[in-house]
Design a protein around this motif. Structure first.
Motif, mmCIF file in Angstrom:
data_model
loop_
_atom_site.group_PDB
_atom_site.id
_atom_site.type_symbol
_atom_site.label_atom_id
_atom_site.label_comp_id
_atom_site.label_asym_id
_atom_site.label_seq_id
_atom_site.Cartn_x
_atom_site.Cartn_y
_atom_site.Cartn_z
ATOM 1 N N VAL A 69 -6.380 -41.275 -16.278
ATOM 2 C CA VAL A 69 -7.574 -41.025 -17.079
ATOM 3 C C VAL A 69 -8.644 -40.428 -16.175
ATOM 4 O O VAL A 69 -9.247 -41.116 -15.354
ATOM 5 C CB VAL A 69 -8.086 -42.315 -17.742
ATOM 6 N N ALA A 70 -8.836 -39.112 -16.318
ATOM 7 C CA ALA A 70 -9.822 -38.388 -15.512
ATOM 8 C C ALA A 70 -10.828 -37.692 -16.419
ATOM 9 O O ALA A 70 -11.406 -36.676 -16.060
ATOM 10 C CB ALA A 70 -9.120 -37.371 -14.614
ATOM 11 N N SER A 71 -11.012 -38.250 -17.598
ATOM 12 C CA SER A 71 -11.945 -37.710 -18.582
ATOM 13 C C SER A 71 -13.365 -38.132 -18.216
ATOM 14 O O SER A 71 -13.593 -38.839 -17.228
ATOM 15 C CB SER A 71 -11.576 -38.238 -19.972
ATOM 16 N N ALA A 72 -14.345 -37.691 -19.012
ATOM 17 C CA ALA A 72 -15.718 -38.144 -18.811
ATOM 18 C C ALA A 72 -15.782 -39.665 -18.963
ATOM 19 O O ALA A 72 -14.977 -40.267 -19.679
ATOM 20 C CB ALA A 72 -16.641 -37.464 -19.823
ATOM 21 N N ALA A 80 -7.818 -45.381 -21.662
ATOM 22 C CA ALA A 80 -7.040 -46.361 -20.908
ATOM 23 C C ALA A 80 -6.399 -47.379 -21.837
ATOM 24 O O ALA A 80 -5.207 -47.708 -21.697
ATOM 25 C CB ALA A 80 -7.933 -47.068 -19.888
ATOM 26 N N ILE A 81 -7.148 -47.872 -22.812
ATOM 27 C CA ILE A 81 -6.613 -48.868 -23.733
ATOM 28 C C ILE A 81 -5.496 -48.269 -24.588
ATOM 29 O O ILE A 81 -4.474 -48.932 -24.849
ATOM 30 C CB ILE A 81 -7.750 -49.441 -24.597
ATOM 31 N N VAL A 92 -7.267 -45.226 -13.839
ATOM 32 C CA VAL A 92 -8.536 -44.779 -14.391
ATOM 33 C C VAL A 92 -9.417 -44.304 -13.253
ATOM 34 O O VAL A 92 -9.642 -45.043 -12.289
ATOM 35 C CB VAL A 92 -9.261 -45.898 -15.164
ATOM 36 N N ASP A 93 -9.920 -43.084 -13.343
ATOM 37 C CA ASP A 93 -10.867 -42.617 -12.343
ATOM 38 C C ASP A 93 -12.080 -43.543 -12.340
ATOM 39 O O ASP A 93 -12.412 -44.154 -13.369
ATOM 40 C CB ASP A 93 -11.299 -41.179 -12.650
ATOM 41 N N LYS A 94 -12.754 -43.642 -11.190
ATOM 42 C CA LYS A 94 -13.938 -44.511 -11.140
ATOM 43 C C LYS A 94 -15.071 -43.900 -11.963
ATOM 44 O O LYS A 94 -15.144 -42.682 -12.105
ATOM 45 C CB LYS A 94 -14.356 -44.743 -9.678
ATOM 46 N N PRO A 95 -15.923 -44.732 -12.574
ATOM 47 C CA PRO A 95 -15.781 -46.181 -12.704
ATOM 48 C C PRO A 95 -14.768 -46.502 -13.794
ATOM 49 O O PRO A 95 -14.627 -45.739 -14.741
ATOM 50 C CB PRO A 95 -17.185 -46.616 -13.133
ATOM 51 N N MET A 96 -14.083 -47.640 -13.677
ATOM 52 C CA MET A 96 -13.115 -47.977 -14.718
ATOM 53 C C MET A 96 -13.810 -48.024 -16.075
ATOM 54 O O MET A 96 -13.332 -47.437 -17.050
ATOM 55 C CB MET A 96 -12.434 -49.312 -14.407
ATOM 56 N N GLY A 97 -14.952 -48.708 -16.146
ATOM 57 C CA GLY A 97 -15.752 -48.753 -17.363
ATOM 58 C C GLY A 97 -17.204 -48.501 -17.047
ATOM 59 O O GLY A 97 -17.634 -48.630 -15.909
ATOM 60 N N ARG A 98 -17.974 -48.152 -18.082
ATOM 61 C CA ARG A 98 -19.400 -47.882 -17.869
ATOM 62 C C ARG A 98 -20.194 -49.155 -17.624
ATOM 63 O O ARG A 98 -21.273 -49.117 -17.024
ATOM 64 C CB ARG A 98 -19.966 -47.145 -19.085
ATOM 65 N N THR A 99 -19.669 -50.272 -18.080
ATOM 66 C CA THR A 99 -20.323 -51.566 -17.939
ATOM 67 C C THR A 99 -19.285 -52.606 -17.545
ATOM 68 O O THR A 99 -18.076 -52.356 -17.606
ATOM 69 C CB THR A 99 -20.974 -52.015 -19.259
ATOM 70 N N LEU A 100 -19.776 -53.772 -17.163
ATOM 71 C CA LEU A 100 -18.861 -54.873 -16.866
ATOM 72 C C LEU A 100 -18.052 -55.243 -18.099
ATOM 73 O O LEU A 100 -16.840 -55.469 -18.014
ATOM 74 C CB LEU A 100 -19.647 -56.081 -16.355
#
Length: 337
Positions: A69-72, A80-81, A92-100
């Protein structure tokens, strides 16, 4: 067994930070998800036999062994899900998610499905990162008590056309989510768990946050001073790690990123020539060169391949990803207070 991989997103991250390394490590890139006409052309030029698709469902239908996953950032969690629920391991490219919470949602689906997910903290495999780990293990500067780690640039003109610079934090924009994961993941990797003692996350140029400072206190006793800025006219050294017997100083990044941008890749998973950045130990007026370790991002995908085959551990654990996400969220909250 050649592993079949699909890449979601073929901009900077997909084309230059993932595709060349996958190629160098012997993966077969069979699919790319992009709806951008120019990027479609790039994908076909780079991989003539690739199938370019317009949806994540189409990508997942290509018989993949791995989804990258190298999308925005705004699409990281949904892509990813979807991959995990399709039974496909995911990078998943960093960050995995925008929030915790978003990061936790990905990890929860991984646990629910029993399908592995990892995140691309490639800077763990920079020359400077590996040299720091060696210096710590060898004790060459005594007991380490302080780290100064920076990704600083001078770009006084912002770019409204870049989603990283123009998007809100809620949509995944800004330096905290772009460079913050690298700084924090490295500090935790070197010195262990930490708490945020100070943070400043702000915008100097008027778009997304572009000047970030995070101070960490590690349970090991080390203090980390981290800086990610696009508006520093006199950047400091990439690394200054100080101990009771001197300071290790590494001024620059290694050559991997510019070489990837030029179309080079580590054939057979090895860079030739090696990507090494000089390191020095300072003891007042005494300065001696310290033997640096070569960097190699391909190590990440070599470890991913081994993990898929059941022959080794994943390069970045979900616990690592959650720890980084927690600190980034705390930093933003502290800065707002």
């Amino acid at each position: 067994m050649t592993l079949r991989v699909g890449i979601s997103g073929y901009g900077l991250a997909g084309r230059y930070f993932h595709a060349p390394l996958l190629k160098g490590c012997g993966y077969e890139v069979v699919g790319v998800l992009t709806t951008n006409e120019e990027r479609k052309g790039h994908a076909i030029a780079d991989f003539p036999n690739v199938t370019v698709v317009g949806s994540i469902d189409e990508l997942l239908a290509l018989g993949l062994d791995l989804l990258v996953v190298a999308s925005a950032n705004v699409a990281h969690a949904s892509d990813a899900i979807a991959g995990l629920r399709a039974g496909i391991p995911v990078v998943v490219d960093k960050p995995m998610g925008r929030t915790l919470a978003e990061t936790q949602s990905i990890v929860d689906v991984s646990k629910e499905t029993g399908v592995m997910v990892t995140t691309y903290f490639n800077r763990l495999f920079d020359s400077d990162a590996l040299t720091v780990k060696k210096a710590i293990a060898e004790g060459v500067i005594g007991e380490v008590f302080r780290l100064d780690s920076r990704f600083e640039r001078f770009r006084p003109a912002s770019n409204p056309g870049s989603w990283r610079e123009a998007s809100t934090a809620a949509d995944g924009g800004g330096n905290l989510l772009d460079l913050g994961p690298h700084l924090v993941s490295l500090a935790l990797n070197w010195f262990g768990p930490a708490e945020v003692t100070y943070a400043s996350v702000r915008s100097i140029r008027g778009l997304a946050d572009d000047d970030v400072v995070i101070n960490l206190k590690h349970a090991s006793g080390v203090d980390s001073y981290l800086s990610a800025s696009a508006i520093i006219g006199a950047d400091g050294p990439r690394i200054r790690m100080s101990g009771t017997n001197g300071s290790l100083v590494i001024k620059d990044l290694d050559s991997q990123e510019p070489r990837l941008r030029l179309g080079e890749y580590p054939a057979g998973g090895v860079w030739a020539p090696p990507a090494v950045t000089p390191a020095f130990i300072y003891r007042g007026e005494e300065v001696i060169e310290y033997p640096a370790e070569p960097g190699n991002y391909a190590t990440f995908y070599a470890q991913v391949g081994a993990a898929i085959r059941g022959e080794g551990a994943w390069p970045v654990t979900t616990e690592d990803a959650l720890a980084v996400a927690k600190i980034l969220e705390e930093a933003r909250a502290i800065s707002i207070r």
